[in-house]
Design a protein around this motif. Structure first.
Motif, PDB file in Angstrom:
ATOM      1  N   LYS A  11       0.836  -1.202   0.000  1.00  0.00           N
ATOM      2  CA  LYS A  11       0.000   0.000   0.000  1.00  0.00           C
ATOM      3  C   LYS A  11       0.864   1.242   0.000  1.00  0.00           C
ATOM      4  O   LYS A  11       1.697   1.446   0.892  1.00  0.00           O
ATOM      5  CB  LYS A  11      -0.879   0.016   1.261  1.00  0.00           C
ATOM      6  CG  LYS A  11      -1.624   1.326   1.485  1.00  0.00           C
ATOM      7  CD  LYS A  11      -2.819   1.442   0.575  1.00  0.00           C
ATOM      8  CE  LYS A  11      -3.574   2.738   0.792  1.00  0.00           C
ATOM      9  NZ  LYS A  11      -4.761   2.828  -0.085  1.00  0.00           N
ATOM     10  N   MET A  49      -7.512  -2.596   4.435  1.00  0.00           N
ATOM     11  CA  MET A  49      -7.420  -3.106   3.057  1.00  0.00           C
ATOM     12  C   MET A  49      -8.217  -4.401   2.912  1.00  0.00           C
ATOM     13  O   MET A  49      -8.864  -4.631   1.898  1.00  0.00           O
ATOM     14  CB  MET A  49      -5.953  -3.344   2.673  1.00  0.00           C
ATOM     15  CG  MET A  49      -5.187  -2.061   2.411  1.00  0.00           C
ATOM     16  SD  MET A  49      -3.405  -2.331   2.469  1.00  0.00           S
ATOM     17  CE  MET A  49      -3.113  -2.889   0.808  1.00  0.00           C
ATOM     18  N   GLY A  52     -11.793  -3.433   2.793  1.00  0.00           N
ATOM     19  CA  GLY A  52     -12.218  -2.682   1.611  1.00  0.00           C
ATOM     20  C   GLY A  52     -12.355  -1.199   1.885  1.00  0.00           C
ATOM     21  O   GLY A  52     -12.918  -0.457   1.081  1.00  0.00           O
ATOM     22  N   GLU A  54      -9.676   0.730   2.431  1.00  0.00           N
ATOM     23  CA  GLU A  54      -8.522   1.342   1.764  1.00  0.00           C
ATOM     24  C   GLU A  54      -8.276   0.560   0.474  1.00  0.00           C
ATOM     25  O   GLU A  54      -8.418  -0.664   0.465  1.00  0.00           O
ATOM     26  CB  GLU A  54      -7.248   1.244   2.612  1.00  0.00           C
ATOM     27  CG  GLU A  54      -7.239   2.054   3.888  1.00  0.00           C
ATOM     28  CD  GLU A  54      -7.162   3.558   3.665  1.00  0.00           C
ATOM     29  OE1 GLU A  54      -6.952   3.988   2.501  1.00  0.00           O
ATOM     30  OE2 GLU A  54      -7.316   4.284   4.647  1.00  0.00           O
ATOM     31  N   THR A  55      -7.868   1.249  -0.571  1.00  0.00           N
ATOM     32  CA  THR A  55      -7.558   0.541  -1.811  1.00  0.00           C
ATOM     33  C   THR A  55      -6.283  -0.288  -1.631  1.00  0.00           C
ATOM     34  O   THR A  55      -5.429   0.040  -0.813  1.00  0.00           O
ATOM     35  CB  THR A  55      -7.325   1.527  -2.978  1.00  0.00           C
ATOM     36  OG1 THR A  55      -6.276   2.422  -2.585  1.00  0.00           O
ATOM     37  CG2 THR A  55      -8.576   2.304  -3.307  1.00  0.00           C
ATOM     38  N   THR A  57      -3.020  -1.176  -3.346  1.00  0.00           N
ATOM     39  CA  THR A  57      -2.263  -0.620  -4.477  1.00  0.00           C
ATOM     40  C   THR A  57      -1.303  -1.634  -5.083  1.00  0.00           C
ATOM     41  O   THR A  57      -0.846  -1.452  -6.202  1.00  0.00           O
ATOM     42  CB  THR A  57      -1.513   0.674  -4.092  1.00  0.00           C
ATOM     43  OG1 THR A  57      -0.626   0.393  -3.011  1.00  0.00           O
ATOM     44  CG2 THR A  57      -2.478   1.766  -3.671  1.00  0.00           C
ATOM     45  N   ASN A  69      -9.935  -7.399  -4.447  1.00  0.00           N
ATOM     46  CA  ASN A  69      -9.347  -6.069  -4.665  1.00  0.00           C
ATOM     47  C   ASN A  69     -10.365  -5.030  -5.137  1.00  0.00           C
ATOM     48  O   ASN A  69     -10.341  -3.894  -4.688  1.00  0.00           O
ATOM     49  CB  ASN A  69      -8.222  -6.148  -5.703  1.00  0.00           C
ATOM     50  CG  ASN A  69      -6.982  -6.812  -5.149  1.00  0.00           C
ATOM     51  OD1 ASN A  69      -7.097  -7.817  -4.459  1.00  0.00           O
ATOM     52  ND2 ASN A  69      -5.818  -6.275  -5.440  1.00  0.00           N
ATOM     53  N   ASP A  70     -11.247  -5.433  -6.042  1.00  0.00           N
ATOM     54  CA  ASP A  70     -12.202  -4.471  -6.595  1.00  0.00           C
ATOM     55  C   ASP A  70     -13.621  -4.680  -6.080  1.00  0.00           C
ATOM     56  O   ASP A  70     -14.577  -4.164  -6.659  1.00  0.00           O
ATOM     57  CB  ASP A  70     -12.187  -4.547  -8.128  1.00  0.00           C
ATOM     58  CG  ASP A  70     -10.824  -4.147  -8.687  1.00  0.00           C
ATOM     59  OD1 ASP A  70     -10.216  -3.196  -8.144  1.00  0.00           O
ATOM     60  OD2 ASP A  70     -10.354  -4.801  -9.641  1.00  0.00           O
ATOM     61  N   GLU A  72     -16.606  -4.102  -3.381  1.00  0.00           N
ATOM     62  CA  GLU A  72     -17.026  -3.114  -2.375  1.00  0.00           C
ATOM     63  C   GLU A  72     -17.059  -3.747  -0.979  1.00  0.00           C
ATOM     64  O   GLU A  72     -17.329  -4.950  -0.849  1.00  0.00           O
ATOM     65  CB  GLU A  72     -18.429  -2.609  -2.705  1.00  0.00           C
ATOM     66  CG  GLU A  72     -18.527  -1.761  -3.961  1.00  0.00           C
ATOM     67  CD  GLU A  72     -17.745  -0.461  -3.823  1.00  0.00           C
ATOM     68  OE1 GLU A  72     -17.823   0.172  -2.744  1.00  0.00           O
ATOM     69  OE2 GLU A  72     -17.054  -0.088  -4.787  1.00  0.00           O
TER      70      GLU A  72
END
Ligand code: ADP
Ligand code: ADP
Length: 226
Positions: A11, A49, A52, A54-55, A57, A69-70, A72
């Protein structure tokens, strides 16, 4: 229930701060993982993370077989318990417990059943019609845990859930969480800076240092000094 897999997770915050680098952890179905390490080492970032919030990276997080990862937060099948309870002040305890389920279209009968079960497990039955402000800190934290339990999620994420409570209550609640784990056996990631909580609750401890995994093992392996 589900396993959680972190594959080369990293991240970097917008602005360039690297909070997490190259983290690999395989969490088994039903395992209770405690994340420890000094302030600023990335515990909260890593937990958020998985949640969900925090994105991600770099790398990949999987819950069960699914790359999230994507996905919601609401669709990750996890429930998070926060330090500050995050209860809705204008709703009764019962409404707080039911609210998330209502939004998901759970049937009224099922909601009532789940609320009754959670109230029994957490011994908050007598307070169901009270507002959060009429509860003690320990009772509020039980309601916050109840809200996570009624979702029947694949995993629980705990962000220092006991650190706002006094020392005596922390001991009681620590044992209650242990009992909860015994009864439900739900995969959990628990962040704390309290060594006793870590030793009592963890199947395995993950020690983070400057965003990296410094050590991973049972409490005995981690705390036994050579
Ligand atoms: P811990 O939970 O172990 O105290 P954090 O995950 O809060 O650690 O922080 C890890 C690192 O990321 C720290 O260097 C912190 O300053 C930084 N950090 C945390 N949140 C943000 C943010 N929103 N933006 C930029 N940097 C952040
Ligand atoms: P609820 O999740 O009870 O319906 P909200 O609709 O206010 O409450 O949720 C706002 C966001 O926060 C949503 O993305 C939801 O998934 C997330 N959220 C709320 N409570 C939790 C929880 N206990 N665990 C994980 N995510 C949560």
């Amino acid at each position: 229930m589900a396993s959680i897999t972190l594959d080369n997770v990293g991240k970097v915050y917008p602005g360039g701060t690297r909070a997490i680098g190259d983290v690999n952890i395989d969490i088994a179905d039903g395992e209770f993982i405690v994340l420890v390490g000094p302030s600023g080492c990335g515990k909260s970032t890593l937990l958020r993370m998985v949640a969900g919030l925090e994105t991600i990276t770099e790398g990949q997080i999987r819950i069960g077989d699914r790359v999230v990862n994507d996905v919601e937060p609401m669709d990750r099948d996890i429930a998070m318990v926060f330090q500050n309870y995050a209860l809705y002040p204008h709703m009764s305890v019962r409404q707080n417990l039911a609210y998330g389920l209502k939004n998901r279209g759970t049937s009224k009968a099922d909601i009532e059943k789940r609320v009754a079960e959670a109230a029994e497990i957490l011994q908050i039955g007598p307070f169901l019609d009270r507002k959060p402000r009429a509860l003690s800190g320990g009772q509020r934290q039980r309601v916050a845990m109840g809200r996570a339990i009624v979702r029947e999620p694949a995993a629980f994420l705990f962000d220092e859930p006991l650190s706002n409570l006094d020392a005596k209550l922390r001991v009681t609640m620590r044992l209650e969480i242990k009992e909860l784990q015994r009864r439900l056996g739900t995969t959990s990631i628990y962040v704390t800076h309290d060594q006793l909580e870590a030793m009592t609750l963890a199947d395995r401890l993950v020690v983070l240092s400057a965003g990296k995994v410094e050590q991973i093992g049972t409490p005995l392996e981690v705390y036994r000094k050579p």
